[in-house]
Design a protein around this motif. Structure first.
Motif, PDB file in Angstrom:
ATOM      1  N   ARG A   1     -14.379 -26.618  31.560  1.00  0.00           N
ATOM      2  CA  ARG A   1     -13.581 -25.776  30.665  1.00  0.00           C
ATOM      3  C   ARG A   1     -12.551 -26.576  29.854  1.00  0.00           C
ATOM      4  NH1 ARG A   1     -10.341 -22.368  34.016  1.00  0.00           N
ATOM      5  NH2 ARG A   1      -9.896 -21.091  32.220  1.00  0.00           N
ATOM      6  N   PHE A   2     -12.277 -27.795  30.303  1.00  0.00           N
ATOM      7  CA  PHE A   2     -11.237 -28.571  29.636  1.00  0.00           C
ATOM      8  C   PHE A   2     -11.831 -29.430  28.520  1.00  0.00           C
ATOM      9  CE2 PHE A   2      -9.530 -28.443  34.165  1.00  0.00           C
ATOM     10  CZ  PHE A   2      -8.720 -27.349  33.922  1.00  0.00           C
ATOM     11  N   GLY A   3     -11.116 -29.559  27.423  1.00  0.00           N
ATOM     12  CA  GLY A   3     -11.621 -30.348  26.307  1.00  0.00           C
ATOM     13  C   GLY A   3     -11.475 -31.853  26.509  1.00  0.00           C
ATOM     14  N   VAL A   4     -10.596 -32.252  27.403  1.00  0.00           N
ATOM     15  CA  VAL A   4     -10.365 -33.684  27.658  1.00  0.00           C
ATOM     16  C   VAL A   4     -10.594 -33.955  29.143  1.00  0.00           C
ATOM     17  CG1 VAL A   4      -8.708 -34.067  25.783  1.00  0.00           C
ATOM     18  CG2 VAL A   4      -7.899 -33.190  27.983  1.00  0.00           C
ATOM     19  N   PRO A   5     -10.815 -35.226  29.524  1.00  0.00           N
ATOM     20  CA  PRO A   5     -10.994 -35.516  30.955  1.00  0.00           C
ATOM     21  C   PRO A   5      -9.735 -35.169  31.751  1.00  0.00           C
ATOM     22  CG  PRO A   5     -11.656 -37.409  29.617  1.00  0.00           C
ATOM     23  CD  PRO A   5     -10.974 -36.438  28.698  1.00  0.00           C
ATOM     24  N   VAL A   6      -9.912 -34.481  32.850  1.00  0.00           N
ATOM     25  CA  VAL A   6      -8.819 -34.221  33.789  1.00  0.00           C
ATOM     26  C   VAL A   6      -9.251 -34.872  35.104  1.00  0.00           C
ATOM     27  CG1 VAL A   6      -7.455 -32.472  35.003  1.00  0.00           C
ATOM     28  CG2 VAL A   6      -8.244 -32.034  32.664  1.00  0.00           C
ATOM     29  N   LEU A   7      -8.600 -35.960  35.471  1.00  0.00           N
ATOM     30  CA  LEU A   7      -9.005 -36.737  36.647  1.00  0.00           C
ATOM     31  C   LEU A   7      -8.141 -36.396  37.857  1.00  0.00           C
ATOM     32  CD1 LEU A   7      -9.503 -40.347  35.177  1.00  0.00           C
ATOM     33  CD2 LEU A   7     -11.097 -38.411  35.166  1.00  0.00           C
ATOM     34  N   THR A   8      -8.686 -36.664  39.026  1.00  0.00           N
ATOM     35  CA  THR A   8      -7.866 -36.616  40.246  1.00  0.00           C
ATOM     36  C   THR A   8      -7.170 -37.972  40.382  1.00  0.00           C
ATOM     37  OG1 THR A   8      -9.561 -37.534  41.704  1.00  0.00           O
ATOM     38  CG2 THR A   8      -9.627 -35.148  41.320  1.00  0.00           C
ATOM     39  N   PRO A   9      -6.147 -38.066  41.228  1.00  0.00           N
ATOM     40  CA  PRO A   9      -5.466 -39.365  41.435  1.00  0.00           C
ATOM     41  C   PRO A   9      -6.429 -40.445  41.928  1.00  0.00           C
ATOM     42  CG  PRO A   9      -4.092 -37.592  42.249  1.00  0.00           C
ATOM     43  CD  PRO A   9      -5.408 -36.964  41.889  1.00  0.00           C
ATOM     44  N   VAL A  10      -7.384 -40.089  42.783  1.00  0.00           N
ATOM     45  CA  VAL A  10      -8.386 -41.047  43.265  1.00  0.00           C
ATOM     46  C   VAL A  10      -9.179 -41.610  42.084  1.00  0.00           C
ATOM     47  CG1 VAL A  10     -10.529 -41.263  44.608  1.00  0.00           C
ATOM     48  CG2 VAL A  10      -8.625 -39.884  45.509  1.00  0.00           C
ATOM     49  N   GLU A  11      -9.603 -40.750  41.200  1.00  0.00           N
ATOM     50  CA  GLU A  11     -10.391 -41.163  40.030  1.00  0.00           C
ATOM     51  C   GLU A  11      -9.570 -42.000  39.059  1.00  0.00           C
ATOM     52  OE1 GLU A  11     -13.219 -37.177  40.304  1.00  0.00           O
ATOM     53  OE2 GLU A  11     -11.549 -37.250  38.892  1.00  0.00           O
ATOM     54  N   PHE A  12      -8.294 -41.633  38.914  1.00  0.00           N
ATOM     55  CA  PHE A  12      -7.402 -42.424  38.060  1.00  0.00           C
ATOM     56  C   PHE A  12      -7.310 -43.858  38.585  1.00  0.00           C
ATOM     57  CE2 PHE A  12      -3.131 -44.147  37.316  1.00  0.00           C
ATOM     58  CZ  PHE A  12      -3.105 -44.153  35.933  1.00  0.00           C
ATOM     59  N   ASP A  13      -7.189 -44.004  39.901  1.00  0.00           N
ATOM     60  CA  ASP A  13      -7.127 -45.345  40.494  1.00  0.00           C
ATOM     61  C   ASP A  13      -8.403 -46.138  40.200  1.00  0.00           C
ATOM     62  OD1 ASP A  13      -4.604 -44.959  41.448  1.00  0.00           O
ATOM     63  OD2 ASP A  13      -5.173 -44.701  43.551  1.00  0.00           O
ATOM     64  N   ILE A  14      -9.537 -45.463  40.222  1.00  0.00           N
ATOM     65  CA  ILE A  14     -10.798 -46.147  39.902  1.00  0.00           C
ATOM     66  C   ILE A  14     -10.785 -46.618  38.448  1.00  0.00           C
ATOM     67  CG2 ILE A  14     -13.304 -45.820  39.620  1.00  0.00           C
ATOM     68  CD1 ILE A  14     -13.202 -43.990  42.113  1.00  0.00           C
ATOM     69  N   VAL A  15     -10.374 -45.718  37.538  1.00  0.00           N
ATOM     70  CA  VAL A  15     -10.328 -46.068  36.111  1.00  0.00           C
ATOM     71  C   VAL A  15      -9.404 -47.263  35.866  1.00  0.00           C
ATOM     72  CG1 VAL A  15      -9.459 -45.242  33.874  1.00  0.00           C
ATOM     73  CG2 VAL A  15     -10.980 -43.798  35.229  1.00  0.00           C
ATOM     74  N   LYS A  16      -8.309 -47.329  36.626  1.00  0.00           N
ATOM     75  CA  LYS A  16      -7.335 -48.408  36.428  1.00  0.00           C
ATOM     76  C   LYS A  16      -7.649 -49.645  37.270  1.00  0.00           C
ATOM     77  CE  LYS A  16      -4.701 -46.616  33.315  1.00  0.00           C
ATOM     78  NZ  LYS A  16      -4.455 -47.287  32.022  1.00  0.00           N
ATOM     79  N   GLY A  17      -8.827 -49.648  37.942  1.00  0.00           N
ATOM     80  CA  GLY A  17      -9.220 -50.822  38.708  1.00  0.00           C
ATOM     81  C   GLY A  17      -8.494 -50.996  40.035  1.00  0.00           C
ATOM     82  N   LEU A  18      -7.833 -49.943  40.494  1.00  0.00           N
ATOM     83  CA  LEU A  18      -7.087 -50.040  41.754  1.00  0.00           C
ATOM     84  C   LEU A  18      -7.939 -49.605  42.948  1.00  0.00           C
ATOM     85  CD1 LEU A  18      -3.768 -48.437  40.451  1.00  0.00           C
ATOM     86  CD2 LEU A  18      -4.256 -50.872  40.786  1.00  0.00           C
ATOM     87  N   ARG A  19      -9.137 -49.133  42.653  1.00  0.00           N
ATOM     88  CA  ARG A  19     -10.039 -48.652  43.697  1.00  0.00           C
ATOM     89  C   ARG A  19     -11.441 -48.923  43.189  1.00  0.00           C
ATOM     90  NH1 ARG A  19      -9.091 -43.864  47.359  1.00  0.00           N
ATOM     91  NH2 ARG A  19     -11.129 -43.280  48.181  1.00  0.00           N
ATOM     92  N   LYS A  20     -12.383 -49.196  44.109  1.00  0.00           N
ATOM     93  CA  LYS A  20     -13.738 -49.514  43.667  1.00  0.00           C
ATOM     94  C   LYS A  20     -14.489 -48.261  43.213  1.00  0.00           C
ATOM     95  CE  LYS A  20     -14.347 -53.192  47.055  1.00  0.00           C
ATOM     96  NZ  LYS A  20     -14.869 -53.130  48.408  1.00  0.00           N
ATOM     97  N   TRP A  21     -15.367 -48.431  42.234  1.00  0.00           N
ATOM     98  CA  TRP A  21     -16.143 -47.307  41.698  1.00  0.00           C
ATOM     99  C   TRP A  21     -16.983 -46.645  42.790  1.00  0.00           C
ATOM    100  CZ3 TRP A  21     -16.656 -45.153  36.639  1.00  0.00           C
ATOM    101  CH2 TRP A  21     -15.746 -45.678  35.730  1.00  0.00           C
ATOM    102  N   GLU A  22     -17.460 -47.417  43.757  1.00  0.00           N
ATOM    103  CA  GLU A  22     -18.309 -46.810  44.793  1.00  0.00           C
ATOM    104  C   GLU A  22     -17.483 -46.058  45.841  1.00  0.00           C
ATOM    105  OE1 GLU A  22     -18.102 -49.985  43.922  1.00  0.00           O
ATOM    106  OE2 GLU A  22     -18.301 -51.391  45.594  1.00  0.00           O
ATOM    107  N   ASP A  23     -16.159 -46.178  45.789  1.00  0.00           N
ATOM    108  CA  ASP A  23     -15.321 -45.481  46.772  1.00  0.00           C
ATOM    109  C   ASP A  23     -14.817 -44.130  46.260  1.00  0.00           C
ATOM    110  OD1 ASP A  23     -15.699 -47.517  48.519  1.00  0.00           O
ATOM    111  OD2 ASP A  23     -13.755 -48.492  48.155  1.00  0.00           O
ATOM    112  N   LEU A  24     -15.580 -43.504  45.388  1.00  0.00           N
ATOM    113  CA  LEU A  24     -15.192 -42.173  44.905  1.00  0.00           C
ATOM    114  C   LEU A  24     -15.129 -41.190  46.069  1.00  0.00           C
ATOM    115  CD1 LEU A  24     -14.620 -40.170  42.604  1.00  0.00           C
ATOM    116  CD2 LEU A  24     -17.076 -39.822  42.386  1.00  0.00           C
ATOM    117  N   ALA A  25     -14.056 -40.467  46.177  1.00  0.00           N
ATOM    118  CA  ALA A  25     -13.920 -39.397  47.184  1.00  0.00           C
ATOM    119  C   ALA A  25     -13.184 -38.253  46.509  1.00  0.00           C
ATOM    120  CB  ALA A  25     -13.126 -39.902  48.381  1.00  0.00           C
ATOM    121  N   PHE A  26     -13.201 -37.089  47.143  1.00  0.00           N
ATOM    122  CA  PHE A  26     -12.374 -36.001  46.631  1.00  0.00           C
ATOM    123  C   PHE A  26     -10.925 -36.325  46.954  1.00  0.00           C
ATOM    124  CE2 PHE A  26     -15.407 -32.062  46.427  1.00  0.00           C
ATOM    125  CZ  PHE A  26     -16.143 -32.720  45.460  1.00  0.00           C
ATOM    126  N   ASP A  27     -10.056 -35.915  46.069  1.00  0.00           N
ATOM    127  CA  ASP A  27      -8.621 -36.029  46.297  1.00  0.00           C
ATOM    128  C   ASP A  27      -8.247 -35.114  47.458  1.00  0.00           C
ATOM    129  OD1 ASP A  27      -5.820 -36.275  45.841  1.00  0.00           O
ATOM    130  OD2 ASP A  27      -5.861 -34.589  44.449  1.00  0.00           O
TER     131      ASP A  27
END
Lengths: 315, 315
Positions: free
Chosen positions: A284-310
């Motif tokens: 429903r959102f026009g822009v990406p709305v990320l969880t904090p976990v996903e934000f960390d992945i985008v910023k390289g603070l967490r590995k892409w394969e370590d995606l989990a729910f917030d």
């Protein structure tokens, strides 16, 4: 069934004059009837909350300020406030059929998780697994969780580790997907309402999330959303994200809707409110709305394969 | 233009560490830029409110609880709370053209009313009428009104009585219709943004309201809506309406939306929140939503010909 006798007893004991009732969406229609009943039997003035309610984290503070006692229905206790009485709602539905259908999909050592609506059937779930020769495991979650084996949409800490399979008894996709992503153990969902059992598939949701993260990598201006609901305030987390984000604005929102997000010209949001908002409403959102976990992945603070729910953790 | 220097000065004087900014919809997009500016110049943490804001009655209490100072933009002061700083927004638009176009429509004795966005031009409005040989009248409203000649959407008390015509300077239909219905004096609306002037017509809105009232006469179950916004709480009025209504439930709602009203199975609502909600959004609701004034007419407590807009009065 809602126990009106119990409510009347509490009102009389506390000599309460003004009463609030807060229901989740599924029970709201019962509001006027229960209000009328309570008013007739106690003489108290009853006010029903008409705002949305998605959990025990979502207390109607404004109504709470107007009343002597607030009865909050459908969710287990999350915070200690003498003015709030939590009244759980237990579905009167048997779990046998769904669990029998789940049996062929389970390993030997099986963790059991469920939601508060079915928590009164936990012994029965355990017994059915034992009868089938399985080894059931039930774990206690952190301080945010009231009962052993109980999941919230924002907390999967009662999901047992070191098991072959997790059995989720309940409806919906969100809880079992969260349990699977938080443990890496395959989850079988058994729905008492339909009697069906199925293996939980997290691939589709992961694909969606990775696509949003990829899009957010180009974001220059960020909005960091702070919730104002009692059990969803994570100001310190928001502050930490803001420092990492660069050009970022802290934005407080009570109910997150697409038009509220469009009011600000930012490229992507990080939501620190109820973890479900970013995921359930993504389309429903026009822009990406990320969880904090996903934000960390985008910023390289967490590995892409370590995606989990917030998760909103207790202690 | 928003005076960021003034904001910085207040933050420094108060040694405030956490700051809230609340804007009405039209100014919200400026939020992130102003937040960034203020943060850079003061080192304070700034949080922008993302919830809708329709007036000084609509303070973001949740944000207020998180900050040392809340700057509320675009509206004149309504309540005294040292933590809230009201920063008005005055449109830099001339009123001469619109008023000259209004002159042929005015009587001799002319009451002047406007909104806070144009209130700094009041002297100029008066002067233009004097130059045209008219007798301008400016009245002081009740305690809810900050300036002589100022209207709110919920308060027309500064509309002068005993004049031939009322001149409303501003945009929109709601304020001039309210002024006309509250005094019975014809209102001429002069819009500084378009330069146009026209006679205000209340007939269409009255027809709509009478149709809704007629429909509500069949209502058996009522919902009485109580607002939870600071300046819109009218619990005593709601309680009085509930007693008259018969089978009625008090329902507290923060933002009134069609789906929130559909959560309850009632035949009609009476809204005691911002008077504009019942009227501006009438077409979006599936059931009649009446103002307290209209409810009194339906219940025979007020004459049908005495229809007026609901007002939230001061002292």
């Amino acid at each position: 069934m809602i126990d009106v006798d119990g409510i009347v007893r509490i009102i009389e004991e506390r000599k309460a004059k003004t009463i609030g009732l807060q229901f989740p969406e599924g029970l709201k229609r019962q509001g006027p009837g229960i209000a009328k009943d309570v008013e007739a039997r106690t003489g108290a003035l009853v006010i029903v909350s008409g705002d949305p309610c998605y959990g025990a984290c979502d207390i109607d503070d404004s109504l709470l300020d107007m009343v002597d006692v607030l009865f909050h229905f459908g969710h287990s206790r999350l915070m200690d406030d003498d003015r709030i009485v939590f009244i759980e709602y237990h579905h009167e539905v048997e779990v046998d059929t769904a669990i029998r259908n789940a049996l062929p999909l389970l390993g030997q050592k099986v963790g059991i998780v469920t939601t508060v609506q079915h928590i009164h059937m936990l012994k029965r779930m355990e017994q059915l697994l034992i009868e089938a020769g399985k080894t059931p495991v039930i774990a206690r979650g952190d301080s945010r969780i009231t009962y052993p084996g109980q999941l919230l949409g924002c907390n999967f800490s009662a999901t047992p580790a070191g098991v072959d399979t997790v059995l989720y008894v309940g409806s919906g996709n969100f809880h079992p997907m969260g349990a699977q992503l938080s443990t890496g153990v395959p989850v079988i969902a058994a729905d008492p309402f339909t009697g069906e059992a199925r293996k939980v598939d997290v691939e589709k949701i992961m694909r969606q999330r990775y696509a949003l993260m990829a899009k957010a990598m180009d974001a220059k201006k960020w909005g960091i959303i702070i919730g104002t609901k009692t059990g969803q305030k994570r100001l310190e987390l928001a502050r930490r994200i803001k420092e990492t984000a660069g050009d970022a604005t802290l934005i407080s929102i009570r109910e997150i809707t697409p038009d509220r997000l469009l009011s600000f010209k930012v490229d992507a949001y990080v939501s620190t409110v109820c973890p479900r908002v970013a995921i359930d409403d993504a389309g429903r959102f026009g822009v990406p709305v990320l969880t904090p976990v996903e934000f960390d992945i985008v910023k390289g603070l967490r590995k892409w394969e370590d995606l989990a729910f917030d998760e909103i953790k207790g202690e």
